[in-house]
Design a protein around this motif. Structure first.
Motif, PDB file in Angstrom:
ATOM      1  N   GLU A   1       0.723  -1.137   0.014  1.00  0.00           N
ATOM      2  CA  GLU A   1      -0.159   0.030  -0.127  1.00  0.00           C
ATOM      3  C   GLU A   1       0.848   1.291   0.033  1.00  0.00           C
ATOM      4  OE1 GLU A   1      -2.108   1.497   3.812  1.00  0.00           O
ATOM      5  OE2 GLU A   1      -1.528  -0.491   4.402  1.00  0.00           O
ATOM      6  N   PRO A   2       0.687   2.242  -0.857  1.00  0.00           N
ATOM      7  CA  PRO A   2       1.276   3.457  -0.912  1.00  0.00           C
ATOM      8  C   PRO A   2       1.039   4.280   0.345  1.00  0.00           C
ATOM      9  CG  PRO A   2      -0.691   3.728  -2.287  1.00  0.00           C
ATOM     10  CD  PRO A   2      -0.472   2.274  -1.635  1.00  0.00           C
ATOM     11  N   LEU A   3       2.433   4.845   0.850  1.00  0.00           N
ATOM     12  CA  LEU A   3       2.119   5.517   2.337  1.00  0.00           C
ATOM     13  C   LEU A   3       2.168   6.913   1.723  1.00  0.00           C
ATOM     14  CD1 LEU A   3       4.529   3.839   4.597  1.00  0.00           C
ATOM     15  CD2 LEU A   3       1.994   3.898   4.732  1.00  0.00           C
ATOM     16  N   ASP A   4       3.000   7.192   0.661  1.00  0.00           N
ATOM     17  CA  ASP A   4       2.690   8.884   0.119  1.00  0.00           C
ATOM     18  C   ASP A   4       3.489   8.623  -1.486  1.00  0.00           C
ATOM     19  OD1 ASP A   4       5.753   8.525  -0.040  1.00  0.00           O
ATOM     20  OD2 ASP A   4       6.034   9.600   1.863  1.00  0.00           O
ATOM     21  N   GLU A   5       3.560   9.513  -2.186  1.00  0.00           N
ATOM     22  CA  GLU A   5       4.041   9.381  -3.395  1.00  0.00           C
ATOM     23  C   GLU A   5       5.446   8.440  -3.690  1.00  0.00           C
ATOM     24  OE1 GLU A   5       4.703  12.480  -7.230  1.00  0.00           O
ATOM     25  OE2 GLU A   5       4.729  13.155  -4.824  1.00  0.00           O
ATOM     26  N   TRP A   6       6.216   8.096  -2.832  1.00  0.00           N
ATOM     27  CA  TRP A   6       7.336   7.670  -3.074  1.00  0.00           C
ATOM     28  C   TRP A   6       7.632   6.463  -1.994  1.00  0.00           C
ATOM     29  CZ3 TRP A   6       8.828   9.738  -7.135  1.00  0.00           C
ATOM     30  CH2 TRP A   6       8.799  11.131  -7.491  1.00  0.00           C
ATOM     31  N   THR A   7       6.828   6.039  -1.197  1.00  0.00           N
ATOM     32  CA  THR A   7       6.907   5.130   0.003  1.00  0.00           C
ATOM     33  C   THR A   7       5.881   4.241  -0.040  1.00  0.00           C
ATOM     34  OG1 THR A   7       8.212   6.866   1.183  1.00  0.00           O
ATOM     35  CG2 THR A   7       7.711   4.792   2.340  1.00  0.00           C
ATOM     36  N   VAL A   8       5.992   2.928  -0.091  1.00  0.00           N
ATOM     37  CA  VAL A   8       4.965   2.015   0.039  1.00  0.00           C
ATOM     38  C   VAL A   8       5.492   1.132   1.294  1.00  0.00           C
ATOM     39  CG1 VAL A   8       4.387   2.086  -2.408  1.00  0.00           C
ATOM     40  CG2 VAL A   8       6.191   0.261  -1.435  1.00  0.00           C
ATOM     41  N   ARG A   9       4.186   0.598   1.606  1.00  0.00           N
ATOM     42  CA  ARG A   9       4.348  -0.348   2.869  1.00  0.00           C
ATOM     43  C   ARG A   9       3.889  -1.894   2.444  1.00  0.00           C
ATOM     44  NH1 ARG A   9       1.216   1.488   8.167  1.00  0.00           N
ATOM     45  NH2 ARG A   9      -0.573   0.824   6.890  1.00  0.00           N
ATOM     46  N   ALA A  10       4.573  -2.680   2.781  1.00  0.00           N
ATOM     47  CA  ALA A  10       4.191  -4.134   2.647  1.00  0.00           C
ATOM     48  C   ALA A  10       4.622  -5.188   3.838  1.00  0.00           C
ATOM     49  CB  ALA A  10       4.944  -4.607   1.218  1.00  0.00           C
ATOM     50  N   LYS A  11       3.793  -6.206   3.502  1.00  0.00           N
ATOM     51  CA  LYS A  11       4.088  -7.147   4.614  1.00  0.00           C
ATOM     52  C   LYS A  11       4.842  -8.449   4.038  1.00  0.00           C
ATOM     53  CE  LYS A  11       1.784  -9.715   8.308  1.00  0.00           C
ATOM     54  NZ  LYS A  11       0.520 -10.067   8.937  1.00  0.00           N
ATOM     55  N   CYS A  12       5.718  -8.885   4.557  1.00  0.00           N
ATOM     56  CA  CYS A  12       6.913  -9.678   4.078  1.00  0.00           C
ATOM     57  C   CYS A  12       6.087 -11.132   3.969  1.00  0.00           C
ATOM     58  CB  CYS A  12       8.137  -9.804   4.935  1.00  0.00           C
ATOM     59  SG  CYS A  12       9.267 -11.210   4.178  1.00  0.00           S
TER      60      CYS A  12
END
Ligand code: ZN
Length: 59
Positions: free
Chosen positions: A23-34
């Protein structure tokens, strides 16, 4: 965005992340679950632009 391939900072295995797996956190950063160790990791997206071709060569 497209499928992202990153190595997990916790277990160092490759994560292949489809668009519905991060899921995108902002324009440049995403978060994922390993998918291997279950850690929540963040990483920067490399998109079109100055950094898209990787580190500068030369010098
Ligand atoms: Zn992991």
């Amino acid at each position: 965005m497209s499928t992202q391939v990153r190595s997990c900072p916790k277990c160092f295995r490759l994560m292949w992340l489809k668009t519905d797996q991060y899921e995108p956190l902002d324009e440049w950063t995403v978060r994922a679950k390993c998918p291997h160790c279950g850690s929540t990791v963040r990483f920067k997206l490399v998109t079109e632009g100055a950094n898209a071709t990787g580190p500068k060569m030369g010098h």
